[in-house]
Motif scaffolding. Structure first.
Motif, PDB file in Angstrom:
ATOM      1  N   LEU A 187       0.815  -1.218   0.000  1.00  0.00           N
ATOM      2  CA  LEU A 187       0.000   0.000   0.000  1.00  0.00           C
ATOM      3  C   LEU A 187       0.848   1.266   0.000  1.00  0.00           C
ATOM      4  CD1 LEU A 187      -2.820  -0.950   2.553  1.00  0.00           C
ATOM      5  CD2 LEU A 187      -2.976  -0.893   0.052  1.00  0.00           C
ATOM      6  N   MET A 188       1.868   1.321   0.827  1.00  0.00           N
ATOM      7  CA  MET A 188       2.656   2.558   0.967  1.00  0.00           C
ATOM      8  C   MET A 188       3.805   2.656  -0.030  1.00  0.00           C
ATOM      9  SD  MET A 188       4.895   1.800   4.434  1.00  0.00           S
ATOM     10  CE  MET A 188       6.170   3.022   4.143  1.00  0.00           C
ATOM     11  N   ASN A 194      11.910   1.639  -5.328  1.00  0.00           N
ATOM     12  CA  ASN A 194      11.004   2.136  -6.366  1.00  0.00           C
ATOM     13  C   ASN A 194       9.786   1.219  -6.548  1.00  0.00           C
ATOM     14  OD1 ASN A 194      10.401   4.283  -8.119  1.00  0.00           O
ATOM     15  ND2 ASN A 194      11.009   3.080  -9.905  1.00  0.00           N
ATOM     16  N   ILE A 195       9.279   0.704  -5.432  1.00  0.00           N
ATOM     17  CA  ILE A 195       8.026  -0.049  -5.447  1.00  0.00           C
ATOM     18  C   ILE A 195       6.899   0.968  -5.337  1.00  0.00           C
ATOM     19  CG2 ILE A 195       6.608  -1.699  -4.167  1.00  0.00           C
ATOM     20  CD1 ILE A 195       9.160  -3.137  -3.361  1.00  0.00           C
ATOM     21  N   PRO A 196       5.985   1.006  -6.292  1.00  0.00           N
ATOM     22  CA  PRO A 196       5.037   2.135  -6.384  1.00  0.00           C
ATOM     23  C   PRO A 196       4.006   2.216  -5.270  1.00  0.00           C
ATOM     24  CG  PRO A 196       4.524   0.460  -8.021  1.00  0.00           C
ATOM     25  CD  PRO A 196       5.838   0.078  -7.421  1.00  0.00           C
ATOM     26  N   ILE A 201      -1.213   6.952  -0.605  1.00  0.00           N
ATOM     27  CA  ILE A 201      -1.323   6.210   0.655  1.00  0.00           C
ATOM     28  C   ILE A 201       0.048   6.186   1.323  1.00  0.00           C
ATOM     29  CG2 ILE A 201      -1.813   3.990   1.746  1.00  0.00           C
ATOM     30  CD1 ILE A 201      -4.299   5.302   0.682  1.00  0.00           C
ATOM     31  N   GLY A 202       0.122   6.823   2.484  1.00  0.00           N
ATOM     32  CA  GLY A 202       1.393   6.894   3.191  1.00  0.00           C
ATOM     33  C   GLY A 202       1.546   5.810   4.238  1.00  0.00           C
ATOM     34  N   GLU A 203       2.642   5.875   4.980  1.00  0.00           N
ATOM     35  CA  GLU A 203       2.975   4.842   5.956  1.00  0.00           C
ATOM     36  C   GLU A 203       1.905   4.704   7.041  1.00  0.00           C
ATOM     37  OE1 GLU A 203       6.609   3.718   9.077  1.00  0.00           O
ATOM     38  OE2 GLU A 203       6.789   5.431   7.721  1.00  0.00           O
ATOM     39  N   SER A 246       2.834  -4.332  -6.356  1.00  0.00           N
ATOM     40  CA  SER A 246       3.763  -3.994  -5.274  1.00  0.00           C
ATOM     41  C   SER A 246       3.855  -5.114  -4.253  1.00  0.00           C
ATOM     42  CB  SER A 246       3.315  -2.696  -4.588  1.00  0.00           C
ATOM     43  OG  SER A 246       3.324  -1.616  -5.505  1.00  0.00           O
ATOM     44  N   GLN A 247       2.749  -5.784  -4.010  1.00  0.00           N
ATOM     45  CA  GLN A 247       2.760  -6.916  -3.084  1.00  0.00           C
ATOM     46  C   GLN A 247       3.710  -8.003  -3.585  1.00  0.00           C
ATOM     47  OE1 GLN A 247      -0.532  -9.740  -3.130  1.00  0.00           O
ATOM     48  NE2 GLN A 247      -0.746  -9.528  -0.900  1.00  0.00           N
TER      49      GLN A 247
END
Length: 315
Positions: A187-188, A194-196, A201-203, A246-247
Motif C-alpha cells: 500500500l505505501m 522504487n516499489i510504487p 497512501i502513506g505509511e 507492489s505486493q
C-alpha cells in the motif's frame, strides 16, 4: 537446538563502507586499494559470530544481474544511485576473506540476497533449526517467526545498534504480523526500491489499514463495505493494480533453487589458515593479525603506503 547465522552480505558491506572512515593500501603495482568496507564487515561478522555462537554460518550476496522483479517491473530500483567506485571492488576482497575462513557464500543470478536469506530461513524452520538473520534491511522483518530472528542493524545518532525481531517483537513494534508487513509495503510502496504502492497512501494509513483488515485481498474485496474516507477510497480504487504488483515485488521468494546442505555451512572457520594471514597482511589489517596471533605472511611485502588506524572499531 542448533542455530544458523545468515548474514546479508550486501547490506552489511554497504553499512560498513559508510560506517568506517576511508582506509586504503597500495597493491604490488602501486594502485590504491580501498579497504574500509572489508575492515568494517570483518569487524561486524566477528562480533556476531561471537555473540550468536552458531552451528552453521553463511553469507548471502546479490548478483549484478536483473532479477525476476526487474523483469516484472522495469522500473524496479530504477532510482538507486550507482555504488561509489571505492565500494564495488571491495566485495571480491570480502568474499576472499570468507573463502579463507571456510565460510559458505550463497548467490544466484536472478534473485536478490533477501530471497536467498528467505529460502535458507525456510529450510531452517523445516529442519527445526533456529535462524538468525543479520541485516540492515527492514524488508527481512517479513521472515521473522518463532524460529527466525531478524537482527536488524540500525544507526541512530551516529551509534550502531542491533534490535532482535521474532514474530512477537514485530507485532509489538508495528502492530502487524511479519506476513502482514508485506501488505503494508504493497500500500505505501518503497521509494528505495522504487516499489510504487498506492499513490497517496502513506505509511500511517497503510499500517492502519493492514492492522485493521489484515490483507490487501480483504481490503480490495470489500472496498464498498469498509469505513473509509472518500479520499482513501478513491486512492484505493485507482491503485488496485499497483497494490497487487507492489505486493509481489515486496514478497521475499523463499523457494530459490539453491543447493545447500547444512553440513556445507558448519561453523568451523580456520583463523590460523595461511590464506587468512595472507589477505590480512595484504590489506595491512595488523589489528586482526594481532587479534588471532598470526604472523604477517612472509612472502608478502608490507604495502608502501597505508591509511590505517589499528584502534578503529565499528561498534
Amino acid at each position: 537446538m542448533k542455530k544458523l547465522l545468515i548474514i546479508d552480505g550486501n547490506s552489511i558491506v554497504n553499512r560498513a563502507f559508510y560506517g568506517v572512515r576511508p582506509l586504503s593500501v597500495r597493491d604490488a603495482d602501486g594502485k590504491e586499494v580501498h579497504t574500509n568496507a572489508v575492515y568494517g564487515f570483518l569487524n561486524i561478522m566477528l562480533k556476531y559470530l561471537n555473540e550468536c555462537e552458531p552451528d552453521y554460518v553463511c553469507v548471502a550476496f546479490d548478483v549484478h544481474a536483473p532479477t525476476f522483479r526487474h523483469k516484472m517491473f522495469g522500473d524496479y530500483k530504477a532510482h538507486r544511485k550507482p555504488s561509489p567506485p571505492e565500494l564495488h571492488p571491495q566485495f571480491p576482497l570480502v568474499k576472499e576473506i570468507l573463502a579463507a575462513l571456510n565460510i559458505k557464500t550463497l548467490e544466484l543470478a536472478g534473485y536478490e540476497a533477501d530471497d536467498i536469506i528467505g529460502t535458507v530461513a525456510r529450510m531452517c524452520e523445516e529442519s527445526g533449526i533456529c535462524c538468525d538473520i543479520l541485516t540492515g534491511d527492514k524488508d527481512d522483518l517479513q521472515l521473522a517467526s518463532d524460529l527466525v530472528t531478524v537482527k536488524l542493524v540500525v544507526t541512530r545518532g551516529g551509534k550502531t545498534e542491533t534490535t532482535d525481531y521474532g514474530a512477537a517483537e514485530v507485532y509489538e513494534q508495528y502492530g502487524v504480523t511479519p506476513a502482514e508487513f508485506i501488505d503494508v509495503k504493497a500500500l505505501m510502496g518503497d521509494s528505495s526500491d522504487n516499489i510504487p504502492g498506492v499513490a497517496g497512501i502513506g505509511e500511517k494509513t497503510a499500517f492502519s489499514l493492514i492492522s485493521q483488515h489484515k490483507s490487501i485481498e480483504y481490503i480490495f474485496g470489500n472496498l464498498q463495505k469498509l469505513s473509509l474516507t472518500a479520499g482513501v477510497l478513491a486512492k484505493l480504487e485507482a491503485g488496485r493494480e499497483s497494490a497487487f504488483l507492489s505486493q509481489t515485488l515486496a514478497t521475499i521468494d523463499v523457494n530459490v533453487p539453491i543447493a545447500l546442505e547444512f553440513e556445507q555451512a558448519v561453523y568451523k572457520p580456520d583463523f590460523e589458515s595461511e590464506a587468512f594471514a595472507k589477505i590480512l597482511t595484504r590489506l595491512n589489517f595488523k589489528q586482526f593479525l594481532d587479534r588471532f596471533g598470526l604472523d604477517a605472511a612472509k612472502e608478502t611485502d608490507p604495502p608502501p603506503e597505508v591509511k590505517e588506524n589499528e584502534q578503529i572499531s565499528f561498534f
